[in-house]
Design a protein around this motif. Structure first.
Motif, PDB file in Angstrom:
ATOM      1  N   TYR A   1      22.255   8.257  -6.942  1.00 38.96           N
ATOM      2  CA  TYR A   1      20.926   7.730  -6.478  1.00 38.96           C
ATOM      3  C   TYR A   1      19.913   7.383  -7.049  1.00 38.96           C
ATOM      4  CZ  TYR A   1      15.927   8.153  -3.788  1.00 38.96           C
ATOM      5  OH  TYR A   1      15.816   8.065  -3.045  1.00 38.96           O
ATOM      6  N   SER A   2      19.128   6.504  -6.844  1.00 37.56           N
ATOM      7  CA  SER A   2      18.615   5.869  -7.039  1.00 37.56           C
ATOM      8  C   SER A   2      17.091   5.046  -6.307  1.00 37.56           C
ATOM      9  CB  SER A   2      18.136   4.740  -7.494  1.00 37.56           C
ATOM     10  OG  SER A   2      17.553   2.997  -7.805  1.00 37.56           O
ATOM     11  N   GLY A   3      15.742   5.645  -6.340  1.00 38.78           N
ATOM     12  CA  GLY A   3      15.152   5.607  -5.586  1.00 38.78           C
ATOM     13  C   GLY A   3      13.544   6.481  -5.595  1.00 38.78           C
ATOM     14  N   LEU A   4      12.054   6.286  -5.000  1.00 40.76           N
ATOM     15  CA  LEU A   4      10.613   6.426  -5.516  1.00 40.76           C
ATOM     16  C   LEU A   4      10.641   7.897  -4.842  1.00 40.76           C
ATOM     17  CD1 LEU A   4       9.215   3.578  -4.967  1.00 40.76           C
ATOM     18  CD2 LEU A   4       9.820   4.591  -7.267  1.00 40.76           C
ATOM     19  N   VAL A   5      10.198   9.074  -5.373  1.00 39.40           N
ATOM     20  CA  VAL A   5       9.302  10.238  -4.606  1.00 39.40           C
ATOM     21  C   VAL A   5       7.878   9.608  -5.022  1.00 39.40           C
ATOM     22  CG1 VAL A   5       9.144  12.421  -3.922  1.00 39.40           C
ATOM     23  CG2 VAL A   5      11.554  11.584  -4.928  1.00 39.40           C
ATOM     24  N   PRO A   6       7.352   9.334  -3.347  1.00 34.58           N
ATOM     25  CA  PRO A   6       5.805   9.384  -3.192  1.00 34.58           C
ATOM     26  C   PRO A   6       5.219  10.730  -3.705  1.00 34.58           C
ATOM     27  CG  PRO A   6       6.996   8.944  -1.398  1.00 34.58           C
ATOM     28  CD  PRO A   6       8.151   9.144  -2.298  1.00 34.58           C
TER      29      PRO A   6
ATOM     30  N   LYS B   1       1.375  12.015  -4.393  1.00 32.93           N
ATOM     31  CA  LYS B   1       0.336  12.452  -4.277  1.00 32.93           C
ATOM     32  C   LYS B   1      -1.163  13.578  -4.088  1.00 32.93           C
ATOM     33  CE  LYS B   1      -1.299   9.254  -0.025  1.00 32.93           C
ATOM     34  NZ  LYS B   1      -0.961   9.416   1.444  1.00 32.93           N
TER      35      LYS B   1
ATOM     36  N   VAL C   1       1.366  16.988  -4.085  1.00 31.45           N
ATOM     37  CA  VAL C   1       2.121  16.502  -2.025  1.00 31.45           C
ATOM     38  C   VAL C   1       3.529  15.442  -2.858  1.00 31.45           C
ATOM     39  CG1 VAL C   1       2.709  16.468  -0.186  1.00 31.45           C
ATOM     40  CG2 VAL C   1       0.671  18.108  -0.921  1.00 31.45           C
ATOM     41  N   PHE C   2       4.778  16.025  -2.828  1.00 28.92           N
ATOM     42  CA  PHE C   2       6.030  14.775  -2.657  1.00 28.92           C
ATOM     43  C   PHE C   2       6.306  13.889  -1.672  1.00 28.92           C
ATOM     44  CE2 PHE C   2       5.705  17.816  -6.391  1.00 28.92           C
ATOM     45  CZ  PHE C   2       5.504  16.756  -7.886  1.00 28.92           C
ATOM     46  N   GLY C   3       6.733  12.822  -1.229  1.00 26.69           N
ATOM     47  CA  GLY C   3       6.324  12.686   0.141  1.00 26.69           C
ATOM     48  C   GLY C   3       8.396  12.722   0.223  1.00 26.69           C
ATOM     49  N   VAL C   4       8.538  11.868   1.042  1.00 24.83           N
ATOM     50  CA  VAL C   4      10.205  11.851   1.441  1.00 24.83           C
ATOM     51  C   VAL C   4      10.562  10.988   0.422  1.00 24.83           C
ATOM     52  CG1 VAL C   4      11.412  10.581   3.746  1.00 24.83           C
ATOM     53  CG2 VAL C   4       9.459  12.090   4.206  1.00 24.83           C
ATOM     54  N   PRO C   5      11.841  10.864  -0.708  1.00 28.60           N
ATOM     55  CA  PRO C   5      11.819   9.656  -1.183  1.00 28.60           C
ATOM     56  C   PRO C   5      12.701   8.595  -0.779  1.00 28.60           C
ATOM     57  CG  PRO C   5      13.524  12.140  -1.189  1.00 28.60           C
ATOM     58  CD  PRO C   5      12.396  11.876   0.007  1.00 28.60           C
ATOM     59  N   GLU C   6      12.453   7.865  -0.746  1.00 21.11           N
ATOM     60  CA  GLU C   6      12.521   5.782  -0.656  1.00 21.11           C
ATOM     61  C   GLU C   6      13.751   5.587  -1.517  1.00 21.11           C
ATOM     62  OE1 GLU C   6       8.775   4.382  -1.086  1.00 21.11           O
ATOM     63  OE2 GLU C   6       7.651   5.517   0.226  1.00 21.11           O
ATOM     64  N   PRO C   7      14.810   4.878  -0.905  1.00 15.04           N
ATOM     65  CA  PRO C   7      15.830   4.748  -1.610  1.00 15.04           C
ATOM     66  C   PRO C   7      15.687   3.766  -1.363  1.00 15.04           C
ATOM     67  CG  PRO C   7      16.920   5.981   0.393  1.00 15.04           C
ATOM     68  CD  PRO C   7      15.046   5.498   0.306  1.00 15.04           C
ATOM     69  N   SER C   8      16.093   2.981  -2.552  1.00  9.28           N
ATOM     70  CA  SER C   8      16.613   1.568  -3.700  1.00  9.28           C
ATOM     71  C   SER C   8      17.383   0.755  -2.862  1.00  9.28           C
ATOM     72  CB  SER C   8      16.614   1.526  -5.251  1.00  9.28           C
ATOM     73  OG  SER C   8      16.139   2.105  -5.506  1.00  9.28           O
TER      74      SER C   8
ATOM     75  N   ASN D   1      20.817   1.232  -3.415  1.00  6.38           N
ATOM     76  CA  ASN D   1      21.010   2.510  -2.940  1.00  6.38           C
ATOM     77  C   ASN D   1      22.343   3.232  -1.860  1.00  6.38           C
ATOM     78  OD1 ASN D   1      21.235   5.444  -4.074  1.00  6.38           O
ATOM     79  ND2 ASN D   1      20.629   5.889  -1.977  1.00  6.38           N
TER      80      ASN D   1
ATOM     81  N   GLU E   1      23.954   9.197  -1.153  1.00  6.50           N
ATOM     82  CA  GLU E   1      22.894  10.569  -0.730  1.00  6.50           C
ATOM     83  C   GLU E   1      21.433  10.693  -1.364  1.00  6.50           C
ATOM     84  OE1 GLU E   1      24.047  13.635   2.592  1.00  6.50           O
ATOM     85  OE2 GLU E   1      25.738  12.929   1.841  1.00  6.50           O
ATOM     86  N   THR E   2      21.241  11.111  -0.549  1.00  5.27           N
ATOM     87  CA  THR E   2      19.887  11.584  -1.495  1.00  5.27           C
ATOM     88  C   THR E   2      20.283  13.340  -1.666  1.00  5.27           C
ATOM     89  OG1 THR E   2      18.603  10.430  -0.280  1.00  5.27           O
ATOM     90  CG2 THR E   2      17.111  11.789  -0.734  1.00  5.27           C
TER      91      THR E   2
ATOM     92  N   LEU F   1      15.449  15.959  -4.359  1.00  2.00           N
ATOM     93  CA  LEU F   1      14.594  15.633  -3.955  1.00  2.00           C
ATOM     94  C   LEU F   1      14.022  15.539  -3.080  1.00  2.00           C
ATOM     95  CD1 LEU F   1      16.046  12.155  -5.315  1.00  2.00           C
ATOM     96  CD2 LEU F   1      14.585  13.683  -6.626  1.00  2.00           C
TER      97      LEU F   1
END
Lengths: 237, 237
Positions: A201-206, A208, B210-217, B220, B223-224, B228
């Motif tokens: 997997y590759s991506g960002l986890v926001p 806040k 708080v961690f948000g919903v992952p945003e895949p590259s 990518n 699967e997430t 995460l």
């Protein structure tokens, strides 16, 4: 507007790594300071205060900025206040960091955070004038509420309050900002390898900081002020 | 189990203010270190590295703990890595802070945070053995994911990765924890004054990372991973 452009790569606030993320203008520095409620304050304690001299010391502190000066406050007899109020104007580093996302790469060596960080250098000075002290305490009080006017919506200070509290001013001599935004910087070789791309997997986890619904004290009979409600506290800035 | 009970009030990790909030057992120290993803690392740069010596320097760093050692990592030629890897075992302070609530009193002088903070003192040592380096990099990689096994769910390291990264070990010599929980400690006089109680709000504003919903590259195609997703990342700990 002041900026803090380093005149040499040996300047302590000169950013060495990932220079494209660095800036030195006061607008960038002030923005990070003003948007956050926690600073980590670094200094060394003067000889005699501890068993061993010259240990670095990092303390989490609330703070506020007015013009090019950062203010912190503390109990009058506190060890830190003694260190920072000493007559030889002790050197201080104040760092404010905000994490915006976890950057999750296929290779852990490209993992990172999206972040905003201000690092400020200056010297500690005990605030003597009542007027400056008052202004600083007002700003420090309002800072965690995104500068809403909590100070004037509080019981006004009395003599005991003011006498038990010291305020330290740190005029910013040098400062830098480092910001990472955007997506993952995966290794090119990894991106070109169909097996790797399929497997990892590759991506960002926001990330806040979120303020919840205020919980009034059992003794509270005043209405909850609007500036403490989640819609005000969590507003995009 | 080790603890770090100070033997004198002059010990650098002896908590002076609000002593009832302090503890020195390793379980309390380790818990705060293990539950957070950001450390503020304080040190001074060795002579010659900057224009002026002996400035304190505070850097935000990811990190991990294994037994009684905190590990941080960085690019091989970085100024900070040079400072912390030097042969004279430089003194380091590592502070990890978590804010749980804003404590809003009727008087600003009783405002506070509910917080958990660990302050750790030790000396920087460059990790030489491949085995220790590997274990440390694995732990640092997994730390922001609440110790989920991201390391083994990533493309395995190659020689370039490993050669460009230094790991510094800081064995904890002294440490303290300070924790504030509970409600507002309003001034007794304020509580006894019906006018004050009616006019000024008193209560807690909860604060959470708080961690948000992952945003895949865009690249990518994997699967997430479940670890995460918000339900895993935001689980109560």
């Amino acid at each position: 507007m002041t900026d803090y452009t380093p005149t040499s790569h040996k300047a302590i606030h000169h950013v060495h790594r990932a220079k494209e993320r660095a800036s030195y203008d006061s607008e960038s520095v002030f923005k990070i300071l003003d948007n956050n409620m926690l600073a980590h304050v670094g200094f060394t304690l003067p000889p005699g205060v501890t068993e061993e001299d010259d240990w670095p010391f990092v303390m989490p502190m609330c703070f506020a900025r007015i013009e090019d000066t950062v203010y912190i406050h503390g109990y009058v007899s506190g060890r830190m206040m003694k260190a920072l109020a000493s007559d030889d104007l002790p050197k201080v580093c104040i760092t404010v960091t905000q994490i915006d996302a976890l950057v999750v790469a296929m290779s852990p060596f490209h993992n990172s955070f999206n972040y905003q960080c201000a690092v400020v250098f200056g010297r500690g000075r005990l605030v003597q004038s009542d007027e400056e002290k008052d202004r600083a305490l007002e700003a420090i009080t309002n800072q965690p509420f995104h500068h809403a006017d909590r100070w004037n919506d509080s019981r006004p200070p009395n003599n005991i309050d003011l006498k038990s509290t010291k305020v330290i001013a740190v005029q910013i001599e040098k400062a830098s900002v480092k910001i990472r935004t955007g997506g993952v910087s995966d290794d090119r070789k990894d991106l070109e390898n169909p097996e790797t791309v399929k497997q990892y997997y590759s991506g960002l986890v926001p990330v806040k900081t979120v303020f919840g619904v205020p919980e009034p004290s059992p003794t509270n009979v005043a209405e909850t002020p609007a500036y403490l409600l989640p819609e005000a506290m969590n507003k995009e800035r």
